[in-house]
Design a protein around this motif. Sequence first.
Motif, mmCIF file in Angstrom:
data_model
loop_
_atom_site.group_PDB
_atom_site.id
_atom_site.type_symbol
_atom_site.label_atom_id
_atom_site.label_comp_id
_atom_site.label_asym_id
_atom_site.label_seq_id
_atom_site.Cartn_x
_atom_site.Cartn_y
_atom_site.Cartn_z
ATOM 1 N N ASP A 50 -37.032 156.593 66.708
ATOM 2 C CA ASP A 50 -37.164 156.027 65.371
ATOM 3 C C ASP A 50 -35.867 155.400 64.850
ATOM 4 O O ASP A 50 -35.820 154.876 63.751
ATOM 5 C CB ASP A 50 -37.657 157.084 64.386
ATOM 6 N N GLY A 51 -34.815 155.427 65.654
ATOM 7 C CA GLY A 51 -33.531 154.857 65.247
ATOM 8 C C GLY A 51 -33.426 153.382 65.601
ATOM 9 O O GLY A 51 -34.294 152.810 66.266
ATOM 10 N N ALA A 52 -32.350 152.766 65.178
ATOM 11 C CA ALA A 52 -32.130 151.338 65.402
ATOM 12 C C ALA A 52 -32.130 151.002 66.895
ATOM 13 O O ALA A 52 -32.742 150.015 67.323
ATOM 14 C CB ALA A 52 -30.820 150.904 64.759
ATOM 15 N N ALA A 53 -31.465 151.806 67.713
ATOM 16 C CA ALA A 53 -31.392 151.531 69.157
ATOM 17 C C ALA A 53 -32.763 151.669 69.809
ATOM 18 O O ALA A 53 -33.133 150.851 70.667
ATOM 19 C CB ALA A 53 -30.390 152.465 69.827
ATOM 20 N N GLY A 54 -33.524 152.685 69.424
ATOM 21 C CA GLY A 54 -34.861 152.888 69.984
ATOM 22 C C GLY A 54 -35.804 151.760 69.629
ATOM 23 O O GLY A 54 -36.587 151.307 70.463
ATOM 24 N N GLN A 55 -35.734 151.284 68.402
ATOM 25 C CA GLN A 55 -36.603 150.196 67.978
ATOM 26 C C GLN A 55 -36.196 148.875 68.613
ATOM 27 O O GLN A 55 -37.037 148.041 68.914
ATOM 28 C CB GLN A 55 -36.612 150.094 66.457
ATOM 29 N N ASP A 56 -34.888 148.690 68.842
ATOM 30 C CA ASP A 56 -34.402 147.470 69.493
ATOM 31 C C ASP A 56 -34.817 147.439 70.964
ATOM 32 O O ASP A 56 -35.234 146.402 71.480
ATOM 33 C CB ASP A 56 -32.878 147.389 69.364
ATOM 34 N N GLY A 57 -34.666 148.570 71.665
ATOM 35 C CA GLY A 57 -35.153 148.707 73.023
ATOM 36 C C GLY A 57 -34.205 148.304 74.144
ATOM 37 O O GLY A 57 -34.503 148.547 75.314
ATOM 38 N N ARG A 58 -33.077 147.687 73.850
ATOM 39 C CA ARG A 58 -32.186 147.244 74.926
ATOM 40 C C ARG A 58 -31.240 148.325 75.406
ATOM 41 O O ARG A 58 -30.948 148.417 76.597
ATOM 42 C CB ARG A 58 -31.383 146.020 74.473
ATOM 43 N N LEU A 59 -30.724 149.148 74.515
ATOM 44 C CA LEU A 59 -29.803 150.219 74.888
ATOM 45 C C LEU A 59 -30.604 151.335 75.544
ATOM 46 O O LEU A 59 -31.664 151.725 75.055
ATOM 47 C CB LEU A 59 -29.078 150.737 73.644
ATOM 48 N N GLN A 60 -30.103 151.838 76.674
ATOM 49 C CA GLN A 60 -30.817 152.867 77.424
ATOM 50 C C GLN A 60 -29.911 154.057 77.695
ATOM 51 O O GLN A 60 -28.694 153.917 77.758
ATOM 52 C CB GLN A 60 -31.307 152.303 78.759
ATOM 53 N N GLU A 61 -30.516 155.227 77.883
ATOM 54 C CA GLU A 61 -29.758 156.415 78.262
ATOM 55 C C GLU A 61 -29.047 156.140 79.580
ATOM 56 O O GLU A 61 -29.636 155.578 80.501
ATOM 57 C CB GLU A 61 -30.685 157.622 78.375
ATOM 58 N N GLY A 62 -27.771 156.497 79.644
ATOM 59 C CA GLY A 62 -26.974 156.263 80.842
ATOM 60 C C GLY A 62 -26.139 155.002 80.779
ATOM 61 O O GLY A 62 -25.248 154.804 81.600
ATOM 62 N N ASP A 63 -26.403 154.119 79.796
ATOM 63 C CA ASP A 63 -25.568 152.923 79.629
ATOM 64 C C ASP A 63 -24.169 153.351 79.214
ATOM 65 O O ASP A 63 -23.993 154.317 78.463
ATOM 66 C CB ASP A 63 -26.139 151.987 78.564
ATOM 67 N N LYS A 64 -23.165 152.632 79.694
ATOM 68 C CA LYS A 64 -21.776 152.914 79.349
ATOM 69 C C LYS A 64 -21.357 151.975 78.221
ATOM 70 O O LYS A 64 -21.534 150.765 78.320
ATOM 71 C CB LYS A 64 -20.878 152.701 80.571
ATOM 72 N N ILE A 65 -20.809 152.532 77.151
ATOM 73 C CA ILE A 65 -20.362 151.719 76.022
ATOM 74 C C ILE A 65 -18.897 151.367 76.246
ATOM 75 O O ILE A 65 -18.042 152.247 76.340
ATOM 76 C CB ILE A 65 -20.549 152.468 74.687
ATOM 77 N N LEU A 66 -18.611 150.079 76.349
ATOM 78 C CA LEU A 66 -17.254 149.610 76.637
ATOM 79 C C LEU A 66 -16.460 149.351 75.364
ATOM 80 O O LEU A 66 -15.247 149.573 75.333
ATOM 81 C CB LEU A 66 -17.315 148.343 77.488
ATOM 82 N N SER A 67 -17.143 148.856 74.306
ATOM 83 C CA SER A 67 -16.437 148.605 73.041
ATOM 84 C C SER A 67 -17.408 148.659 71.875
ATOM 85 O O SER A 67 -18.615 148.471 72.033
ATOM 86 C CB SER A 67 -15.714 147.251 73.072
#
Length: 142
Positions: A50-67
């Motif tokens: 229900d959060g912004a990332a879940g609704q957007d759909g592109r960010l996935q568990e295991g992705d590395k955040i660089l900045s």
Amino acid sequence: MNGSLDTSSKVETIRLKRGPAGLGFNIVGGVDQQYVYNDSGVYVSKIKEDGAAGQDGRLQEGDKILSINGAVLEGRTHKAVVELFRTAGEEVELLIQKKESHHMNGSTGSESEHQSPASILGLLAVLTGAAAILFYIYRRRA
């Protein structure tokens, strides 16, 4: 960099607008809490539907955040990264390295691809103990 960034992995920019539930994901990692062996990067550990990332759909568990908003995360503690997220503002730009998909035989479940150093040391301790017991039994019979 510490040599952990695989240049063959896809890097992309994701812009999220903070919602009532925040950005809607949890992170792990940092120089003080390594999630991946020999890599102090920050990774997405959970996406809230229900959060912004879940609704957007592109960010996935295991992705590395660089900045975050152009602030590079390399060399930062977990707490410092959490503070960056907290003060990032309403609209947040993330540069992320997509989690590699591995094609292999065997289990395709959700277990972690990386073992923590603690679990490896635990396994080593169990094996050492078993070897010591076997040696003791062998010596008693001799």
